[in-house]
Write a protein that holds these residues in place. Structure first.
Motif, PDB file in Angstrom:
ATOM      1  N   PHE A  61       0.847  -1.192   0.000  1.00  0.00           N
ATOM      2  CA  PHE A  61       0.000   0.000   0.000  1.00  0.00           C
ATOM      3  C   PHE A  61       0.883   1.242   0.000  1.00  0.00           C
ATOM      4  O   PHE A  61       1.629   1.480   0.940  1.00  0.00           O
ATOM      5  CB  PHE A  61      -0.872  -0.038   1.259  1.00  0.00           C
ATOM      6  CG  PHE A  61      -2.013   0.937   1.253  1.00  0.00           C
ATOM      7  CD1 PHE A  61      -3.158   0.670   0.531  1.00  0.00           C
ATOM      8  CD2 PHE A  61      -1.943   2.106   1.974  1.00  0.00           C
ATOM      9  CE1 PHE A  61      -4.228   1.549   0.537  1.00  0.00           C
ATOM     10  CE2 PHE A  61      -3.000   3.005   1.997  1.00  0.00           C
ATOM     11  CZ  PHE A  61      -4.148   2.725   1.269  1.00  0.00           C
ATOM     12  N   LYS A  62       0.832   2.008  -1.071  1.00  0.00           N
ATOM     13  CA  LYS A  62       1.671   3.208  -1.184  1.00  0.00           C
ATOM     14  C   LYS A  62       0.829   4.378  -1.671  1.00  0.00           C
ATOM     15  O   LYS A  62      -0.003   4.224  -2.566  1.00  0.00           O
ATOM     16  CB  LYS A  62       2.809   2.988  -2.186  1.00  0.00           C
ATOM     17  CG  LYS A  62       3.723   1.825  -1.857  1.00  0.00           C
ATOM     18  CD  LYS A  62       4.656   2.132  -0.739  1.00  0.00           C
ATOM     19  CE  LYS A  62       5.629   0.998  -0.558  1.00  0.00           C
ATOM     20  NZ  LYS A  62       5.776   0.512   0.739  1.00  0.00           N
ATOM     21  N   GLN A  63       1.057   5.544  -1.093  1.00  0.00           N
ATOM     22  CA  GLN A  63       0.393   6.784  -1.501  1.00  0.00           C
ATOM     23  C   GLN A  63      -1.125   6.626  -1.565  1.00  0.00           C
ATOM     24  O   GLN A  63      -1.778   7.074  -2.496  1.00  0.00           O
ATOM     25  CB  GLN A  63       0.943   7.278  -2.831  1.00  0.00           C
ATOM     26  CG  GLN A  63       2.418   7.584  -2.760  1.00  0.00           C
ATOM     27  CD  GLN A  63       3.002   8.003  -4.092  1.00  0.00           C
ATOM     28  OE1 GLN A  63       2.460   7.752  -5.153  1.00  0.00           O
ATOM     29  NE2 GLN A  63       4.150   8.666  -4.019  1.00  0.00           N
ATOM     30  N   GLY A  64      -1.663   5.949  -0.555  1.00  0.00           N
ATOM     31  CA  GLY A  64      -3.111   5.808  -0.440  1.00  0.00           C
ATOM     32  C   GLY A  64      -3.750   4.799  -1.365  1.00  0.00           C
ATOM     33  O   GLY A  64      -4.969   4.731  -1.455  1.00  0.00           O
ATOM     34  N   LYS A  65      -2.932   3.986  -2.071  1.00  0.00           N
ATOM     35  CA  LYS A  65      -3.484   3.009  -3.008  1.00  0.00           C
ATOM     36  C   LYS A  65      -2.789   1.670  -2.858  1.00  0.00           C
ATOM     37  O   LYS A  65      -1.604   1.606  -2.542  1.00  0.00           O
ATOM     38  CB  LYS A  65      -3.280   3.468  -4.450  1.00  0.00           C
ATOM     39  CG  LYS A  65      -4.033   4.694  -4.852  1.00  0.00           C
ATOM     40  CD  LYS A  65      -3.873   4.890  -6.351  1.00  0.00           C
ATOM     41  CE  LYS A  65      -3.634   6.333  -6.670  1.00  0.00           C
ATOM     42  NZ  LYS A  65      -3.354   6.579  -8.056  1.00  0.00           N
ATOM     43  N   TRP A  66      -3.541   0.624  -3.168  1.00  0.00           N
ATOM     44  CA  TRP A  66      -2.965  -0.719  -3.225  1.00  0.00           C
ATOM     45  C   TRP A  66      -2.169  -0.852  -4.511  1.00  0.00           C
ATOM     46  O   TRP A  66      -2.637  -0.468  -5.581  1.00  0.00           O
ATOM     47  CB  TRP A  66      -4.058  -1.790  -3.177  1.00  0.00           C
ATOM     48  CG  TRP A  66      -4.725  -1.894  -1.855  1.00  0.00           C
ATOM     49  CD1 TRP A  66      -5.955  -1.414  -1.509  1.00  0.00           C
ATOM     50  CD2 TRP A  66      -4.201  -2.504  -0.684  1.00  0.00           C
ATOM     51  NE1 TRP A  66      -6.216  -1.683  -0.196  1.00  0.00           N
ATOM     52  CE2 TRP A  66      -5.156  -2.360   0.342  1.00  0.00           C
ATOM     53  CE3 TRP A  66      -3.007  -3.171  -0.385  1.00  0.00           C
ATOM     54  CZ2 TRP A  66      -4.964  -2.842   1.628  1.00  0.00           C
ATOM     55  CZ3 TRP A  66      -2.823  -3.657   0.904  1.00  0.00           C
ATOM     56  CH2 TRP A  66      -3.789  -3.499   1.883  1.00  0.00           C
ATOM     57  N   LEU A  67      -0.956  -1.387  -4.429  1.00  0.00           N
ATOM     58  CA  LEU A  67      -0.129  -1.628  -5.611  1.00  0.00           C
ATOM     59  C   LEU A  67      -0.677  -2.798  -6.425  1.00  0.00           C
ATOM     60  O   LEU A  67      -0.458  -2.885  -7.629  1.00  0.00           O
ATOM     61  CB  LEU A  67       1.315  -1.903  -5.205  1.00  0.00           C
ATOM     62  CG  LEU A  67       1.995  -0.784  -4.413  1.00  0.00           C
ATOM     63  CD1 LEU A  67       3.373  -1.216  -3.958  1.00  0.00           C
ATOM     64  CD2 LEU A  67       2.070   0.486  -5.238  1.00  0.00           C
ATOM     65  N   ALA A  68      -1.340  -3.705  -5.754  1.00  0.00           N
ATOM     66  CA  ALA A  68      -2.001  -4.854  -6.375  1.00  0.00           C
ATOM     67  C   ALA A  68      -3.200  -5.186  -5.502  1.00  0.00           C
ATOM     68  O   ALA A  68      -3.237  -4.818  -4.321  1.00  0.00           O
ATOM     69  CB  ALA A  68      -1.054  -6.043  -6.457  1.00  0.00           C
ATOM     70  N   VAL A  69      -4.159  -5.861  -6.070  1.00  0.00           N
ATOM     71  CA  VAL A  69      -5.328  -6.258  -5.289  1.00  0.00           C
ATOM     72  C   VAL A  69      -4.848  -7.194  -4.183  1.00  0.00           C
ATOM     73  O   VAL A  69      -4.185  -8.197  -4.460  1.00  0.00           O
ATOM     74  CB  VAL A  69      -6.365  -6.969  -6.182  1.00  0.00           C
ATOM     75  CG1 VAL A  69      -7.537  -7.449  -5.355  1.00  0.00           C
ATOM     76  CG2 VAL A  69      -6.826  -6.046  -7.296  1.00  0.00           C
ATOM     77  N   PRO A  70      -5.133  -6.878  -2.914  1.00  0.00           N
ATOM     78  CA  PRO A  70      -4.674  -7.753  -1.834  1.00  0.00           C
ATOM     79  C   PRO A  70      -5.423  -9.082  -1.853  1.00  0.00           C
ATOM     80  O   PRO A  70      -6.557  -9.148  -2.341  1.00  0.00           O
ATOM     81  CB  PRO A  70      -4.988  -6.959  -0.572  1.00  0.00           C
ATOM     82  CG  PRO A  70      -6.029  -5.980  -0.967  1.00  0.00           C
ATOM     83  CD  PRO A  70      -5.856  -5.711  -2.421  1.00  0.00           C
ATOM     84  N   PRO A  71      -4.811 -10.115  -1.345  1.00  0.00           N
ATOM     85  CA  PRO A  71      -5.490 -11.408  -1.277  1.00  0.00           C
ATOM     86  C   PRO A  71      -6.788 -11.296  -0.475  1.00  0.00           C
ATOM     87  O   PRO A  71      -6.923 -10.432   0.394  1.00  0.00           O
ATOM     88  CB  PRO A  71      -4.487 -12.309  -0.548  1.00  0.00           C
ATOM     89  CG  PRO A  71      -3.174 -11.633  -0.696  1.00  0.00           C
ATOM     90  CD  PRO A  71      -3.461 -10.167  -0.785  1.00  0.00           C
ATOM     91  N   LYS A  72      -7.723 -12.176  -0.755  1.00  0.00           N
ATOM     92  CA  LYS A  72      -9.023 -12.147  -0.077  1.00  0.00           C
ATOM     93  C   LYS A  72      -8.934 -12.651   1.362  1.00  0.00           C
ATOM     94  O   LYS A  72      -9.773 -12.317   2.179  1.00  0.00           O
ATOM     95  CB  LYS A  72     -10.047 -12.959  -0.863  1.00  0.00           C
ATOM     96  CG  LYS A  72     -10.369 -12.310  -2.188  1.00  0.00           C
ATOM     97  CD  LYS A  72     -11.425 -13.058  -2.953  1.00  0.00           C
ATOM     98  CE  LYS A  72     -11.637 -12.330  -4.271  1.00  0.00           C
ATOM     99  NZ  LYS A  72     -12.713 -12.866  -5.043  1.00  0.00           N
TER     100      LYS A  72
END
Length: 139
Positions: A61-72
């Protein structure tokens, strides 16, 4: 025989360990390669990993956004109960650090001789190959 299940490779899935090491590190036996660029592996027992590892996924998580969809599935927080305040900043006097992760302890390949506690041990490619395949480096 040991198989590798690596979803981030172009090699077959599953792949035999010997083939995986040769395919992933084809230049490791090049005498012109700077030794600083050879791979290292932190080998941790499954028991220690499952007991002590924890990560809140904030490395994703960088700059208020996920870099990739996190695992469920929920973040892995098993080892947090064993953490010292200095390991994660929680409850310590450092202030400002509220991350709950010891991921760096597992990806840091420096020597344990600097006084920090790490799990497992760091092996060179040749040591890793000899330990887990019983073989010597490929030529």
């Amino acid at each position: 025989k040991t198989e590798v299940l690596d979803v981030d490779t172009w090699l077959p899935y599953p792949c035999m360990l010997e083939d995986y090491l040769d395919g992933s590190f084809p230049h490791a036996n090049n005498p012109e390669l700077d030794p600083n660029y050879l791979p290292s592996f932190r080998v941790v027992s499954a028991w220690d990993y499952l007991k002590y590892f924890y990560s809140d996924r904030m490395h994703m998580f960088k700059q208020g956004k996920w870099l990739a969809v996190p695992p469920k599935y929920e973040p892995i927080m098993n080892g947090l109960e064993f953490a010292q305040p200095s390991e994660n900043g929680l409850g310590g006097k450092e202030g400002g650090n509220t991350r709950a992760s010891n991921l760096e302890m597992y990806i840091d390949m420096t020597s344990e001789s600097d006084g920090r506690e790490f799990k497992g041990r760091v092996l060179s490619l040749d040591e890793f190959r000899a330990t887990f395949t019983g073989g010597m480096p490929s030529k």
